[in-house]
Write an enzyme that holds these catalytic residues in place. Structure first.
Site, short mmCIF file in Angstrom:
data_model
loop_
_atom_site.label_atom_id
_atom_site.label_comp_id
_atom_site.label_asym_id
_atom_site.label_seq_id
_atom_site.Cartn_x
_atom_site.Cartn_y
_atom_site.Cartn_z
N LYS A 1 -1.41 -22.21 98.50
CA LYS A 1 -2.05 -22.14 97.17
C LYS A 1 -3.26 -23.05 97.11
O LYS A 1 -4.32 -22.66 96.61
CB LYS A 1 -1.01 -22.49 96.09
CG LYS A 1 0.09 -21.44 96.01
CD LYS A 1 1.28 -21.85 95.16
CE LYS A 1 2.41 -20.84 95.33
NZ LYS A 1 3.59 -21.16 94.54
N GLN B 1 6.35 -26.01 91.68
CA GLN B 1 6.86 -25.18 92.77
C GLN B 1 8.40 -25.08 92.71
O GLN B 1 9.08 -26.10 92.63
CB GLN B 1 6.43 -25.77 94.13
CG GLN B 1 6.89 -24.96 95.33
CD GLN B 1 6.26 -23.58 95.40
OE1 GLN B 1 5.07 -23.41 95.15
NE2 GLN B 1 7.05 -22.58 95.73
N ASP C 1 2.07 -19.39 86.35
CA ASP C 1 3.15 -18.67 87.04
C ASP C 1 3.76 -17.59 86.14
O ASP C 1 4.48 -16.71 86.62
CB ASP C 1 4.25 -19.64 87.48
CG ASP C 1 4.20 -19.98 88.97
OD1 ASP C 1 3.57 -19.21 89.72
OD2 ASP C 1 4.80 -20.98 89.36
#
Ligand code: BQF
Length: 293
Positions: A52, A96, A119
């Site tokens: 990322k 994460q 997200d």
């Protein structure tokens, strides 16, 4: 049979985003900024976060990586989330997953400001997605929708079978495929561990999305001729013939299934790179205030 090359498509989209970032910079506007929080040292999570950060660099975004050790408390992590919510330079951030077992992922996700939830895991964004309102789509389903669109896969009126009901892949994927839209208008069946006659149901599919996390679960006998097969799985299996002693396989037995398909995604280089690219797209949307104004 067409292989849907997620690696190549993600590179194409990357150059498109990089072009837009150049225009933003030329205007003297604020450069998009993504932050990522990594708790602990799970090797797969480290690879994903690195992917990322590297993608941010490739498109010209600013990125910030915040690392916390594995025994970080939930309260400490919530403080980091509050800090990122309040940092006006940061357009969007992710925590994460998976988190260490002593931290409640639901409470952490709820603490993220929906405006910065790139997200798309916050219930506000999930709800807006389900209602067809503008929202940050969860990265993996968003990546799959983009693959289907860019490869011109016909979806209207097709029977789609989604295997797996996770909150971040199977469930949102089933919702998106069933919705009206450029990609969508499918008749969707969501199957899972308690489903009866799974092979019969999967055999009826024009489009299969496999997201169960079981290596090579979908075999050739479960796939109709001409089906579109999207493989979300990333499973490391032992293989003494490989240099590392192991290799990655998907949830689909690729070798035997591929010859029957009209389209199929490989592992690696299929859905994975598109997942990362979708996070970049969501961050661009956040920086442009496209969803929440
Ligand atoms: C590829 C993920 C399970 C649980 C949490 C490229 C990625 C993976 C594969 C990647 C994933 C999977 C990510 C490939 C991010 C996708 O070339 O095949 C990129 O970085 N992913 C994640 O952040 O969390 C996960 C899978």
């Amino acid at each position: 049979m067409t292989i849907i090359d997620g690696k190549k498509l993600s590179e194409i989209i990357k150059t498109e985003v990089a072009q837009e970032v150049n225009e933003i910079k030329a205007k003297g506007s604020k450069v998009p900024h993504l932050a990522a929080v990594l708790v602990g040292d799970d090797p797969a999570s480290q690879v994903y976060v690195r992917n990322k950060v590297r993608s941010c660099e490739d498109v010209g975004f600013k990125s910030t990586l915040i690392r916390k050790d594995a025994n970080t408390t939930e309260a400490e992590l919530l403080e980091v989330v509050t800090m990122l919510n309040n940092d006006t330079d940061i357009d969007g951030f992710i925590v994460q997953l998976p988190l260490p077992k002593h931290i409640n992922e639901e409470r952490v996700t709820l603490a993220i400001d929906p405006k910065k939830d790139v997200d798309g895991f916050h219930p506000v964004n999930f709800g807006r997605m389900a209602l067809g309102l503008p929202s940050y789509l969860p990265a993996t389903p968003f990546g799959i929708m983009t693959m289907l669109e860019r490869y011109g896969v016909e979806t209207a009126g097709k029977n789609a079978v989604v295997i797996g009901r996770s909150n971040i892949v199977g469930t949102p994927m089933a919702i998106l495929l069933s919705r009206k839209g450029k990609v969508g208008d499918c008749t969707v069946t969501l199957v899972h561990s308690r489903t009866k006659n799974m092979p019969d149901i999967v055999r009826s599919a024009d489009i299969i999305v496999a997201a169960i996390g079981k290596p090579e679960f979908v075999t050739a006998d479960m796939v109709k001729d001409g089906a579109v097969v999207i493989d979300v799985g990333i499973n490391r299996i032992d293989d003494p013939t490989h240099p590392k002693g192991s290799r990655l396989v998907g949830d689909v037995a690729y070798k035997e299934v591929a010859p029957k398909c009209s389209f199929i995604t490989p592992v690696p280089g299929g859905v994975g790179p598109m997942t990362v690219m979708s996070l970049i797209m969501n961050t661009l949307k956040a920086s442009r205030k496209e969803i929440y104004g």
